[in-house]
Scaffold this active site. Structure first.
Site, PDB file in Angstrom:
ATOM      1  N   LYS A   1       0.889  -1.260  -0.123  1.00 45.85           N
ATOM      2  CA  LYS A   1      -0.049  -0.067  -0.181  1.00 45.85           C
ATOM      3  C   LYS A   1       0.937   1.156  -0.050  1.00 45.85           C
ATOM      4  O   LYS A   1       1.999   1.315   0.784  1.00 45.85           O
ATOM      5  CB  LYS A   1      -0.878   0.029   1.398  1.00 45.85           C
ATOM      6  CG  LYS A   1      -1.740  -1.094   1.312  1.00 45.85           C
ATOM      7  CD  LYS A   1      -3.156  -0.822  -0.070  1.00 45.85           C
ATOM      8  CE  LYS A   1      -4.238  -1.715  -0.014  1.00 45.85           C
ATOM      9  NZ  LYS A   1      -5.217  -1.435  -0.937  1.00 45.85           N
TER      10      LYS A   1
ATOM     11  N   LYS B   1     -13.404  -8.032  -7.820  1.00 53.43           N
ATOM     12  CA  LYS B   1     -13.812  -8.344  -6.543  1.00 53.43           C
ATOM     13  C   LYS B   1     -15.187  -8.868  -6.637  1.00 53.43           C
ATOM     14  O   LYS B   1     -16.015  -8.335  -7.045  1.00 53.43           O
ATOM     15  CB  LYS B   1     -13.588  -7.190  -5.565  1.00 53.43           C
ATOM     16  CG  LYS B   1     -12.292  -6.909  -5.418  1.00 53.43           C
ATOM     17  CD  LYS B   1     -12.166  -5.754  -4.441  1.00 53.43           C
ATOM     18  CE  LYS B   1     -10.728  -5.229  -4.235  1.00 53.43           C
ATOM     19  NZ  LYS B   1     -10.273  -4.247  -3.325  1.00 53.43           N
TER      20      LYS B   1
END
Length: 325
Positions: A107, A214
């Protein structure tokens, strides 16, 4: 055929999972689980999402619990380690939780941090994984185009596999892709697919080299497979910080893809201090078999009464929305 609200409420369990490390601003991940004829499913849109968006997640969960799913082409799914926006010194501790993973997603562009923090974190990951490890970074749309171009140049020395959602809009992604194409670093689209009114716009605009998909946010496995087919781009199946039950749906999606060129982001069970079942990676992969939550874990992780009622009321509202369609 949409089940009745009573059908869903009959088996509904609301759980609160503690995180080992704060991730996406979350210290405790809440989810509502229920069981249908095909098995358990998870309804877990993030708490800030409006009902209209959350209803898509519910439709996906109902489909997974009540409808037969597409045939699976593989029994295990290779997955990446996920490194939150931690200080560089904590990278070895985080990576140690992901058994055998050859790829790490790091991240970056965290609010309150600067590019130097990202560089230090990615450098620490490269040092831990060695030259053969694969590193991808995820900015969650945290940069504008100029910032993203600068960051890609600054991080290129670490041999990036791809950069995920560096900018917010499809136009900005397309602009950035043109600017960095000569560097050979692919651009991946996540939010521009799962949160877009038109998830195929990014492919039509030539704004990405691959798509992140997703299961819950896209409305279920069948719809996600259709989007990948129409986009004509390689796909990476990723988690929405799901419990083991939600990860099972993601693994079923990955197992159903005709081609799986990249390690998937389905190892995030390793970010939890506790879970309803053990879905952590083993040897760099996870099983595509359906997960059954442990009864003891369901009791241990049961959410407080006020949070349970909050989720049940959300379930009622979203169920009303999808039955009205």
């Amino acid at each position: 055929m949409i089940p009745t609200l009573a059908d869903l409420l009959a088996t509904a369990r609301v759980v609160a999972l503690p995180m080992s490390t704060r991730f996406r601003g979350v210290d405790v991940r809440e989810a509502l689980l229920f069981e249908g004829p095909q098995g358990w499913a998870e309804f877990s849109p993030f708490v800030e999402y409006a009902d209209a968006e959350a209803a898509t997640w519910l439709a996906a969960s109902i489909d997974f619990a009540f409808a037969e799913q597409p045939a699976q082409l593989r029994a295990r799914i290779p997955v990446n380690a996920t490194v939150p926006a931690v200080e560089a010194a904590r990278v070895p501790e985080v990576l140690a939780r992901f058994d055998g993973c050859r790829t790490a997603k790091v991240k970056v562009a965290e609010r309150g941090q600067v590019l130097a923090d990202d560089i230090a974190r990615v450098r620490a990951v490269r040092e831990q994984m060695g030259p053969e490890g694969r590193i991808r970074v995820d900015a969650n749309a945290g940069w504008n185009v100029d910032e993203a171009e600068h960051a890609v140049h600054a991080l290129a020395e670490f041999d990036l596999e791809y950069v995920e959602q560096p900018c917010a809009t499809v136009a900005d992604l397309a602009d950035l892709r043109r600017r960095v194409k000569h560097m050979g670093i692919p651009i991946a689209a996540d939010e521009s697919v799962r949160k877009a009114e038109d998830p195929l716009a990014v492919a039509r605009a030539g704004a990405a080299d691959l798509v992140i998909i997703k299961a819950q946010p896209l409305g279920g496995i069948r719809r996600a497979l259709d989007i990948v087919s129409q986009a004509g781009l390689p796909a990476v199946v990723s988690s929405a910080l799901d419990t083991a039950v939600g990860l099972s749906q993601g693994a079923a999606l990955a197992a159903s893809l005709p081609s799986l060129e990249y390690d998937c982001g389905l190892g995030t069970a390793s970010l939890f201090a506790d879970d309803v079942a053990d879905a952590r990676p083993e040897g760099g992969s996870v099983s595509a078999a359906r997960v059954v939550p442990d009864a003891t874990a369901l009791a241990r992780l049961e959410a407080p009464a006020e949070r349970r009622e909050w989720w049940l009321e959300r379930l009622r509202r979203c169920h009303s929305l999808i039955t009205a369609l």
